[in-house]
Every structure is written in structure tokens, then in C-alpha cells.
Design a protein around this motif. Structure first.
Motif, short mmCIF file in Angstrom:
data_model
loop_
_atom_site.label_atom_id
_atom_site.label_comp_id
_atom_site.label_asym_id
_atom_site.label_seq_id
_atom_site.Cartn_x
_atom_site.Cartn_y
_atom_site.Cartn_z
N PRO A 109 0.83 -1.08 -0.04
CA PRO A 109 -0.10 0.01 0.19
C PRO A 109 0.85 1.30 0.02
O PRO A 109 2.14 1.28 0.37
N VAL A 110 0.13 2.20 -0.45
CA VAL A 110 0.92 3.76 -0.65
C VAL A 110 1.55 4.16 0.56
O VAL A 110 2.58 4.55 0.78
N ASN A 111 0.46 4.05 1.66
CA ASN A 111 0.98 4.42 3.19
C ASN A 111 1.98 3.51 3.77
O ASN A 111 2.55 4.06 4.67
N GLU A 112 2.73 2.48 2.93
CA GLU A 112 3.96 1.65 3.81
C GLU A 112 5.14 2.32 2.92
O GLU A 112 6.18 1.76 3.39
N ILE A 113 5.11 2.92 1.92
CA ILE A 113 6.13 3.47 1.08
C ILE A 113 6.64 4.82 1.40
O ILE A 113 5.72 5.55 1.24
N TYR A 114 7.99 5.07 1.49
CA TYR A 114 8.31 6.34 2.06
C TYR A 114 9.72 6.53 0.88
O TYR A 114 10.64 5.77 0.65
N ILE B 89 12.00 3.44 1.14
CA ILE B 89 11.91 2.29 2.18
C ILE B 89 10.37 2.01 2.52
O ILE B 89 9.65 2.88 2.28
N VAL B 90 10.29 0.72 2.56
CA VAL B 90 9.02 0.09 2.96
C VAL B 90 9.12 -0.20 4.28
O VAL B 90 9.79 -0.79 4.80
N ILE B 91 7.91 0.37 5.06
CA ILE B 91 7.91 0.22 6.59
C ILE B 91 6.47 -0.61 6.76
O ILE B 91 5.28 -0.41 6.16
N LYS B 92 6.64 -1.72 6.94
CA LYS B 92 5.74 -2.84 7.41
C LYS B 92 5.71 -3.13 8.94
O LYS B 92 6.70 -3.37 9.66
N ASN B 93 4.33 -2.89 9.45
CA ASN B 93 4.13 -3.26 10.99
C ASN B 93 5.22 -2.51 11.75
O ASN B 93 5.97 -3.02 12.60
N ASN B 94 5.32 -1.17 11.38
CA ASN B 94 6.20 -0.39 12.11
C ASN B 94 7.79 -0.68 11.98
O ASN B 94 8.51 -0.03 12.98
N ARG B 95 8.14 -1.30 11.27
CA ARG B 95 9.49 -1.69 11.15
C ARG B 95 9.98 -1.74 9.51
O ARG B 95 9.25 -2.05 8.67
N PRO B 96 11.32 -1.49 9.42
CA PRO B 96 11.91 -1.16 7.85
C PRO B 96 11.77 -2.86 7.66
O PRO B 96 12.05 -3.64 8.24
N TYR C 262 22.98 1.22 4.98
CA TYR C 262 21.54 1.51 5.26
C TYR C 262 21.07 0.47 6.21
O TYR C 262 20.31 0.48 7.17
N TYR C 263 21.37 -1.00 5.77
CA TYR C 263 21.06 -1.96 6.52
C TYR C 263 21.43 -1.95 7.89
O TYR C 263 20.83 -2.39 8.84
N LEU C 264 22.70 -1.74 8.23
CA LEU C 264 23.22 -1.46 9.53
C LEU C 264 22.45 -0.74 10.18
O LEU C 264 22.32 -0.71 11.55
N ARG C 265 21.91 0.43 9.72
CA ARG C 265 21.03 1.76 10.37
C ARG C 265 19.79 1.03 10.53
O ARG C 265 19.14 1.04 11.69
N PHE C 266 19.33 0.29 9.80
CA PHE C 266 17.67 0.18 9.61
C PHE C 266 17.15 -1.34 9.80
O PHE C 266 16.17 -1.74 10.13
N LYS C 267 18.10 -2.32 9.69
CA LYS C 267 17.92 -3.51 9.85
C LYS C 267 16.81 -4.13 8.94
O LYS C 267 15.86 -4.92 9.56
N SER C 268 16.44 -3.73 7.93
CA SER C 268 15.24 -4.17 7.03
C SER C 268 15.57 -5.76 6.55
O SER C 268 16.51 -6.16 6.58
N GLN C 269 14.58 -6.27 6.36
CA GLN C 269 14.50 -7.91 5.81
C GLN C 269 15.00 -8.08 4.61
O GLN C 269 15.72 -8.84 4.00
N TYR C 270 14.63 -6.92 3.66
CA TYR C 270 15.17 -7.24 2.21
C TYR C 270 15.80 -5.69 1.62
O TYR C 270 15.39 -4.64 2.41
N LEU C 271 16.86 -6.05 0.87
CA LEU C 271 17.49 -4.85 0.19
C LEU C 271 17.49 -5.06 -1.23
O LEU C 271 17.52 -6.11 -1.67
N THR D 281 6.11 -10.48 -2.25
CA THR D 281 4.66 -9.84 -2.24
C THR D 281 4.50 -9.41 -0.79
O THR D 281 5.05 -9.72 0.12
N ASN D 282 3.64 -8.48 -0.75
CA ASN D 282 3.01 -7.92 0.55
C ASN D 282 1.87 -9.13 1.10
O ASN D 282 0.92 -9.45 0.35
N ASN D 283 2.26 -9.66 2.25
CA ASN D 283 1.48 -10.85 2.63
C ASN D 283 0.55 -10.31 3.63
O ASN D 283 0.82 -9.71 4.52
#
Length: 125
Positions: free
Chosen positions: A35-40, A57-64, A88-97, A123-125
Motif C-alpha cells: 500500500p502507498v502508506n507503507e512506502i516512503y 523504504i517500505v515500512i511494514k508493522n512499524n519496522r523497516p 543502510y541495513y546496519l542502520r535500519f535492519k530491514s529484511q530485504y535490500l 509480495t506483501n502478505n
């Protein structure tokens, strides 16, 4: 020429990098279901006394969840971009890059056992 950004809700000069940015935003929304509201877009932050920004950055469940680094279509994707996105990963710890130049996408899943290369953005599950 200008392009309207669905995320930032205004027009931007259509540079080569902006074209890639809009292409991946459209793909995330229309093909992967985010959804648009998860993408910055052009997410600004400070790290080690330096101001910088993430392309997407895509934020899902309030996490990168996904960080995307966009490059011009003419540029080759090189190790320096991998170094950049790992910072960026070291700062945000996102699951995907994701590193993309619009022609080629390199997608990494960050796991406790290491880094796995993927063929598609999940995909967004």
C-alpha cells in the motif's frame, strides 16, 4: 518533463534516476501489493553525524521491511552500491535490500544464516 509521484503527492523533474524510482514504486504497488502508506521516498535521516537519504523504504508493522537504492539506467550496479545499501541495513535492519537501475534488480534477503539472493521482491502478505 515532470512526473507525478504517488507517494510524495507532487510533480518531480523526470531525471533518469527519478524514472527508475517511479518505476519501482509502481511495481511495489501494482505488482507486489504494497500500500502507498507503507512506502516512503527520499527518506531523510542522520547517521554518524552525516545527513543522508534512502531512495525508497517500505515500512511494514512499524519496522523497516525493504530498502531500495535506485541508480540511473546507464550505470552498472557495482560493489560500491552494495556497500552503500549495507550501511543502510546496519542502520535500519530491514529484511530485504534492493539495488536497481531499472534494467537490473539485485534483491537480497537478510537472514540470520547469511544473505540470500532472490529473483523477485517478495509480495506483501
Amino acid at each position: 518533463m515532470y512526473v507525478f509521484c504517488l507517494i510524495r503527492k507532487k510533480y518531480y523533474l523526470l531525471t533518469k534516476e527519478e524514472f527508475v524510482r517511479q518505476q519501482i514504486i509502481y511495481y511495489l504497488i501494482k505488482n507486489r501489493g504494497y500500500p502507498v502508506n507503507e512506502i516512503y521516498v527520499e527518506f531523510h535521516y542522520a547517521f554518524s553525524n552525516m545527513k543522508t537519504r534512502l531512495d525508497i523504504i517500505v515500512i511494514k508493522n512499524n519496522r523497516p521491511f525493504i530498502i531500495v537504492e535506485c541508480k540511473s539506467p546507464e550505470g552498472n550496479i557495482s560493489y560500491k552500491y552494495f556497500d552503500q545499501i549495507m550501511k543502510y541495513y546496519l542502520r535500519f535492519k530491514s529484511q530485504y535490500l534492493v539495488i536497481t537501475n531499472g534494467m537490473k534488480n539485485i534483491i537480497f534477503e537478510m537472514k540470520t544464516s547469511g544473505i540470500e539472493l532472490l529473483k523477485k521482491i517478495p509480495t506483501n502478505n
